[in-house]
Design a protein around this motif. Structure first.
Motif, short mmCIF file in Angstrom:
data_model
loop_
_atom_site.label_atom_id
_atom_site.label_comp_id
_atom_site.label_asym_id
_atom_site.label_seq_id
_atom_site.Cartn_x
_atom_site.Cartn_y
_atom_site.Cartn_z
N GLU A 231 0.86 -1.20 0.00
CA GLU A 231 0.00 0.00 0.00
C GLU A 231 0.89 1.24 0.00
O GLU A 231 1.57 1.53 0.99
N PRO A 232 0.94 1.99 -1.12
CA PRO A 232 1.76 3.21 -1.16
C PRO A 232 1.20 4.30 -0.27
O PRO A 232 -0.02 4.38 -0.04
N LEU A 233 2.08 5.13 0.25
CA LEU A 233 1.70 6.27 1.07
C LEU A 233 2.16 7.56 0.39
O LEU A 233 3.12 7.54 -0.38
N PRO A 234 1.50 8.68 0.65
CA PRO A 234 1.88 9.94 -0.01
C PRO A 234 3.33 10.32 0.30
O PRO A 234 3.78 10.20 1.44
N PHE A 235 4.02 10.80 -0.71
CA PHE A 235 5.40 11.25 -0.53
C PHE A 235 5.59 12.58 -1.25
O PHE A 235 5.21 12.73 -2.41
N HIS A 236 6.19 13.52 -0.56
CA HIS A 236 6.52 14.81 -1.16
C HIS A 236 7.94 15.17 -0.74
O HIS A 236 8.28 15.13 0.45
N ASP A 237 8.77 15.49 -1.71
CA ASP A 237 10.14 15.90 -1.42
C ASP A 237 10.10 17.17 -0.57
O ASP A 237 9.48 18.17 -0.94
N ASP A 238 10.77 17.12 0.58
CA ASP A 238 10.73 18.25 1.50
C ASP A 238 11.82 19.28 1.23
O ASP A 238 12.02 20.21 2.02
N ASP A 239 12.56 19.09 0.12
CA ASP A 239 13.63 20.03 -0.27
C ASP A 239 14.76 20.08 0.76
O ASP A 239 15.49 21.07 0.85
N GLY A 240 14.89 19.03 1.56
CA GLY A 240 15.98 18.98 2.53
C GLY A 240 17.33 18.90 1.84
O GLY A 240 17.44 18.46 0.69
N ASP A 241 18.36 19.34 2.55
CA ASP A 241 19.71 19.36 1.99
C ASP A 241 20.38 18.02 2.28
O ASP A 241 21.11 17.86 3.25
N TYR A 242 20.12 17.04 1.42
CA TYR A 242 20.62 15.69 1.63
C TYR A 242 21.93 15.45 0.89
O TYR A 242 22.16 15.99 -0.19
N ASP A 243 22.76 14.59 1.48
CA ASP A 243 24.02 14.21 0.86
C ASP A 243 23.94 12.86 0.15
O ASP A 243 24.75 12.57 -0.73
N ALA A 244 22.99 12.03 0.55
CA ALA A 244 22.83 10.71 -0.07
C ALA A 244 21.48 10.15 0.33
O ALA A 244 20.81 10.66 1.23
N VAL A 245 21.10 9.09 -0.37
CA VAL A 245 19.85 8.37 -0.08
C VAL A 245 20.22 6.97 0.38
O VAL A 245 21.17 6.36 -0.12
N ILE A 246 19.49 6.45 1.37
CA ILE A 246 19.66 5.05 1.75
C ILE A 246 18.33 4.33 1.52
O ILE A 246 17.26 4.90 1.73
N LEU A 247 18.45 3.10 1.05
CA LEU A 247 17.26 2.35 0.63
C LEU A 247 17.36 0.93 1.16
O LEU A 247 18.29 0.20 0.86
N THR A 248 16.38 0.54 1.97
CA THR A 248 16.37 -0.81 2.56
C THR A 248 15.33 -1.73 1.91
O THR A 248 15.23 -2.89 2.28
N SER A 249 14.58 -1.21 0.95
CA SER A 249 13.59 -2.04 0.25
C SER A 249 13.28 -1.43 -1.11
O SER A 249 13.11 -0.21 -1.23
N ALA A 250 13.18 -2.29 -2.12
CA ALA A 250 12.79 -1.82 -3.45
C ALA A 250 11.39 -1.24 -3.44
O ALA A 250 11.06 -0.35 -4.24
N ASN A 251 10.55 -1.72 -2.53
CA ASN A 251 9.18 -1.21 -2.46
C ASN A 251 9.11 0.28 -2.17
O ASN A 251 8.16 0.96 -2.58
N ALA A 252 10.11 0.81 -1.47
CA ALA A 252 10.11 2.23 -1.15
C ALA A 252 10.15 3.09 -2.41
O ALA A 252 9.64 4.22 -2.41
N LEU A 253 10.76 2.58 -3.47
CA LEU A 253 10.80 3.32 -4.73
C LEU A 253 9.57 3.06 -5.59
O LEU A 253 9.16 3.92 -6.36
N ARG A 254 8.99 1.87 -5.46
CA ARG A 254 7.78 1.59 -6.23
C ARG A 254 6.64 2.51 -5.82
O ARG A 254 5.71 2.75 -6.59
N ALA A 255 6.71 3.03 -4.61
CA ALA A 255 5.62 3.84 -4.08
C ALA A 255 5.71 5.31 -4.50
O ALA A 255 4.77 6.06 -4.28
N VAL A 256 6.82 5.73 -5.11
CA VAL A 256 7.00 7.15 -5.42
C VAL A 256 7.39 7.33 -6.88
O VAL A 256 7.93 6.43 -7.52
#
Length: 242
Positions: free
Chosen positions: A35-60
């Motif tokens: 079940e995907p949940l709403p995602f909006h980029d918060d424009d934070g100053d990030y240096d990298a992304v970490i990903l522990t599940s492929a599902n996290a990208l399927r949702a956005v």
């Protein structure tokens, strides 16, 4: 030999094809629903992304997102493939579990390839098996977690699965996460097939997953040598070898 695949859609499609390619029959019955949940980029100053599940990208939808320009640390090869498919070019791959992902990030800090005070964006599911943000935070990094999906457990198995357990038509069960292992237990209890189901070989992708089944009374529990599907299917083959 019929193998029960409890893995959620769409990953179970590839598992089904692989099993059939190895000569197994398979019965697909996801115990968790994406079940995907709403995602909006918060424009934070990030240096990298970490990903522990492929599902996290399927949702956005990250089409043309500034996040694609950042390096991405993926927990394993499957998640790394999803990251590349989403448009990330700089993908650094860990060994398949959150502990190795943490160690990989810290190794990049030690090597001077990531700032010691870096801010990381963690795209994640609602249920986390490990406090990766807390562990990295203890080392001076800042981790901002955005929940992009949840996995909802099914109430029970389809009738054909329950009937297959009762008729001894299922040979073994594949398990991919602690959460899905617990959902499997809840489903077999709801269907009244717990005894027959737990008498079968339970093939688990990691020791942490196996612990859920052992605690429930399963005695034929097999653990993959590495936390990936190839190793899991090798464990399955060894278990069922005459």
């Amino acid at each position: 030999m019929t193998i029960l695949v409890t893995r959620p859609h769409p990953d179970n499609d590839a598992t089904l094809a692989t099993l059939r390619g190895r000569g197994f029959d398979a019965l697909v019955a996801p115990v968790l629903r994406f079940e995907p949940l709403p995602f909006h980029d918060d424009d934070g100053d990030y240096d990298a992304v970490i990903l522990t599940s492929a599902n996290a990208l399927r949702a956005v939808d990250l089409t043309a997102s500034r996040l694609l320009l950042l390096p991405l640390f993926a927990v394993g090869a499957h998640t790394a493939d999803a990251a590349r498919a989403a448009g990330f070019d700089r993908v650094i791959v860990a060994k398949g579990d959150a502990g190795s992902l943490r160690d990989l990030v810290l190794a990049r800090v030690k090597a001077g390839e990531l700032e010691a005070s870096a801010t990381l964006l963690h795209l994640a599911g609602a249920d986390l098996s490990r406090d990766l943000a807390g562990e990295l935070g203890e080392k001076g990094l800042t981790v901002v977690t955005h929940t992009t999906y949840r996995m909802a457990p099914v109430a029970a198995f389809p009738r054909e699965v329950s009937d297959a357990f009762l008729a001894n038509r299922i040979t073994a069960v594949l398990h991919y996460s602690r959460r899905s292992a617990q959902a499997f237990l809840d489903a077999i209890r709801a269907d009244g097939v717990e005894i027959s189901a737990l008498a079968l070989p339970q093939c688990c992708i990691s020791a942490a997953v196996a612990a859920v089944l052992r605690d429930a009374g399963a005695t034929k529990v097999v653990v993959a040598a590495q936390p990936d599907e190839n190793a899991l299917l090798e464990a399955l083959s060894r278990t069922l070898r005459p």
